[in-house]
Every structure is written in C-alpha cells, then in structure tokens.
Design a protein around this motif. Structure first.
Motif, PDB file in Angstrom:
ATOM      1  N   VAL A  69       0.875  -1.168   0.000  1.00 31.61           N
ATOM      2  CA  VAL A  69       0.000   0.000   0.000  1.00 31.61           C
ATOM      3  C   VAL A  69       0.915   1.220   0.000  1.00 31.61           C
ATOM      4  O   VAL A  69       1.586   1.502   0.989  1.00 31.61           O
ATOM      5  CB  VAL A  69      -0.920   0.043   1.230  1.00 31.61           C
ATOM      6  CG1 VAL A  69      -1.813   1.282   1.183  1.00 31.61           C
ATOM      7  CG2 VAL A  69      -1.758  -1.231   1.324  1.00 31.61           C
ATOM      8  N   ALA A  70       0.969   1.917  -1.127  1.00 31.20           N
ATOM      9  CA  ALA A  70       1.908   3.016  -1.303  1.00 31.20           C
ATOM     10  C   ALA A  70       1.151   4.340  -1.378  1.00 31.20           C
ATOM     11  O   ALA A  70       0.189   4.465  -2.135  1.00 31.20           O
ATOM     12  CB  ALA A  70       2.712   2.808  -2.582  1.00 31.20           C
ATOM     13  N   VAL A  99     -10.035  -2.050   7.151  1.00 30.43           N
ATOM     14  CA  VAL A  99      -9.147  -2.702   8.121  1.00 30.43           C
ATOM     15  C   VAL A  99      -8.131  -1.712   8.727  1.00 30.43           C
ATOM     16  O   VAL A  99      -7.141  -2.129   9.328  1.00 30.43           O
ATOM     17  CB  VAL A  99      -8.420  -3.918   7.490  1.00 30.43           C
ATOM     18  CG1 VAL A  99      -9.411  -5.033   7.210  1.00 30.43           C
ATOM     19  CG2 VAL A  99      -7.681  -3.525   6.221  1.00 30.43           C
ATOM     20  N   ASP A 100      -8.419  -0.417   8.578  1.00 28.62           N
ATOM     21  CA  ASP A 100      -7.625   0.633   9.243  1.00 28.62           C
ATOM     22  C   ASP A 100      -6.126   0.541   8.961  1.00 28.62           C
ATOM     23  O   ASP A 100      -5.294   0.538   9.864  1.00 28.62           O
ATOM     24  CB  ASP A 100      -7.866   0.608  10.756  1.00 28.62           C
ATOM     25  CG  ASP A 100      -9.294   0.983  11.123  1.00 28.62           C
ATOM     26  OD1 ASP A 100      -9.915   1.732  10.347  1.00 28.62           O
ATOM     27  OD2 ASP A 100      -9.778   0.531  12.169  1.00 28.62           O
ATOM     28  N   VAL A 101      -5.812   0.477   7.681  1.00 29.39           N
ATOM     29  CA  VAL A 101      -4.400   0.459   7.275  1.00 29.39           C
ATOM     30  C   VAL A 101      -3.717   1.811   7.555  1.00 29.39           C
ATOM     31  O   VAL A 101      -2.540   1.847   7.902  1.00 29.39           O
ATOM     32  CB  VAL A 101      -4.286   0.081   5.785  1.00 29.39           C
ATOM     33  CG1 VAL A 101      -2.931   0.478   5.216  1.00 29.39           C
ATOM     34  CG2 VAL A 101      -4.545  -1.417   5.592  1.00 29.39           C
ATOM     35  N   GLU A 135       0.164  -1.663   6.583  1.00 33.80           N
ATOM     36  CA  GLU A 135      -0.053  -2.154   5.209  1.00 33.80           C
ATOM     37  C   GLU A 135      -0.169  -3.671   5.132  1.00 33.80           C
ATOM     38  O   GLU A 135      -0.814  -4.197   4.235  1.00 33.80           O
ATOM     39  CB  GLU A 135       1.006  -1.624   4.238  1.00 33.80           C
ATOM     40  CG  GLU A 135       2.385  -2.198   4.411  1.00 33.80           C
ATOM     41  CD  GLU A 135       3.358  -1.758   3.304  1.00 33.80           C
ATOM     42  OE1 GLU A 135       2.938  -1.230   2.275  1.00 33.80           O
ATOM     43  OE2 GLU A 135       4.559  -1.974   3.498  1.00 33.80           O
ATOM     44  N   SER A 136       0.414  -4.386   6.087  1.00 32.72           N
ATOM     45  CA  SER A 136       0.312  -5.854   6.055  1.00 32.72           C
ATOM     46  C   SER A 136      -1.115  -6.341   6.309  1.00 32.72           C
ATOM     47  O   SER A 136      -1.434  -7.494   6.009  1.00 32.72           O
ATOM     48  CB  SER A 136       1.263  -6.466   7.079  1.00 32.72           C
ATOM     49  OG  SER A 136       0.866  -6.123   8.384  1.00 32.72           O
ATOM     50  N   VAL A 169      -2.190   0.409  -4.751  1.00 39.14           N
ATOM     51  CA  VAL A 169      -2.206  -0.873  -4.043  1.00 39.14           C
ATOM     52  C   VAL A 169      -1.836  -1.953  -5.042  1.00 39.14           C
ATOM     53  O   VAL A 169      -2.478  -2.099  -6.082  1.00 39.14           O
ATOM     54  CB  VAL A 169      -3.590  -1.159  -3.411  1.00 39.14           C
ATOM     55  CG1 VAL A 169      -3.636  -2.564  -2.822  1.00 39.14           C
ATOM     56  CG2 VAL A 169      -3.905  -0.125  -2.340  1.00 39.14           C
ATOM     57  N   ASP A 170      -0.774  -2.689  -4.730  1.00 41.41           N
ATOM     58  CA  ASP A 170      -0.294  -3.749  -5.605  1.00 41.41           C
ATOM     59  C   ASP A 170      -1.008  -5.042  -5.247  1.00 41.41           C
ATOM     60  O   ASP A 170      -0.537  -5.816  -4.424  1.00 41.41           O
ATOM     61  CB  ASP A 170       1.219  -3.901  -5.454  1.00 41.41           C
ATOM     62  CG  ASP A 170       1.763  -4.982  -6.375  1.00 41.41           C
ATOM     63  OD1 ASP A 170       1.005  -5.446  -7.256  1.00 41.41           O
ATOM     64  OD2 ASP A 170       2.933  -5.354  -6.205  1.00 41.41           O
TER      65      ASP A 170
END
Ligand code: SF4
Ligand code: F3S
Ligand code: ZN
Length: 103
Positions: free
Chosen positions: A38-39, A57-59, A80-81, A100-101
């Motif tokens: 997540v960049a 999920v509150d990244v 990001e995980s 997002v990859d």
C-alpha cells in the motif's frame, strides 16, 4: 497521480514505522512514497482523509508533516500488512495518491 511503476523508477531511501520510504526525499518539502504493497505518495496527498475513513481494516494513520506544501498531515500506510486488496482507498482518493499492488 502516483507512479504505478515507482518500484522500478525510485529507490528505497529510508524506513518509517516498519515500511519503506521511496525517494527522493528532501524534508520537509519532498517526502517521497511511503509503503510498498500500500503506497501513498506523500507529495501528492493533500489530507483529504477518505482513505482513512473508508479503509475497512484501518491500514492508514495520520502523521504530521509540518512544512510540506500540499498538507501538514498525511495518510501513512502504517498497517499495510493488514490490507485485503479491496481497492476502496485507490477509488476514493481524489488526487490518486495511493497505489495498491494487488498482484
Ligand atoms: Fe484498506 Fe482496501 Fe486500501 Fe487495502 S485496498 S489499504 S484494505 S482500503
Ligand atoms: Fe491523502 Fe488521498 Fe488519503 S489525499 S488522506 S491519500 S484520500
Ligand atoms: Zn510512513
């Protein structure tokens, strides 16, 4: 908008809260991209906040970036995980600051 090929076009220059920072960085005016899966391009983020509100999920967490020309807070992909690749953040960011990859 964020360069979707930033991993080829940039280099990791730092680490922040367990994620990579992709340069160039020239604090406080130029802050680079935070995160990899997540960049968030901190130089594009203008603190809209939709990503923080809508991520299931509150990244993201706010971080202070005093002196940055676009905004003095940024959405940092601190968790990001935890990302489940829903792509909501990518869709809601008004300035396309997030990549997002999802592989
Ligand atoms: Fe959150 Fe979905 Fe964006 Fe991942 S893709 S950071 S889960 S909103
Ligand atoms: Fe920034 Fe876009 Fe989120 S402007 S706060 S990355 S919705
Ligand atoms: Zn960060």
């Amino acid at each position: 908008s964020i360069d979707p090929n930033f991993e080829e076009n940039r280099e990791v220059v730092d680490e922040h809260e367990g994620h990579d920072v992709w340069g160039p960085v020239d604090d406080p005016e130029r802050l680079g991209i935070h995160g990899t899966h997540v960049a968030v391009d901190f130089d594009i983020c203008l603190a809209d906040g939709a990503c923080i509100e809508d991520c299931p999920v509150d990244v993201f967490e706010w971080v202070d970036t005093p002196g940055h020309p676009e905004s003095e807070i940024k959405a940092d992909p601190a968790n990001e995980s935890q990302c489940i690749d829903c792509m909501i953040c990518v869709d809601v960011c008004p300035v396309d600051a997030i990549d997002v990859d999802a592989g």
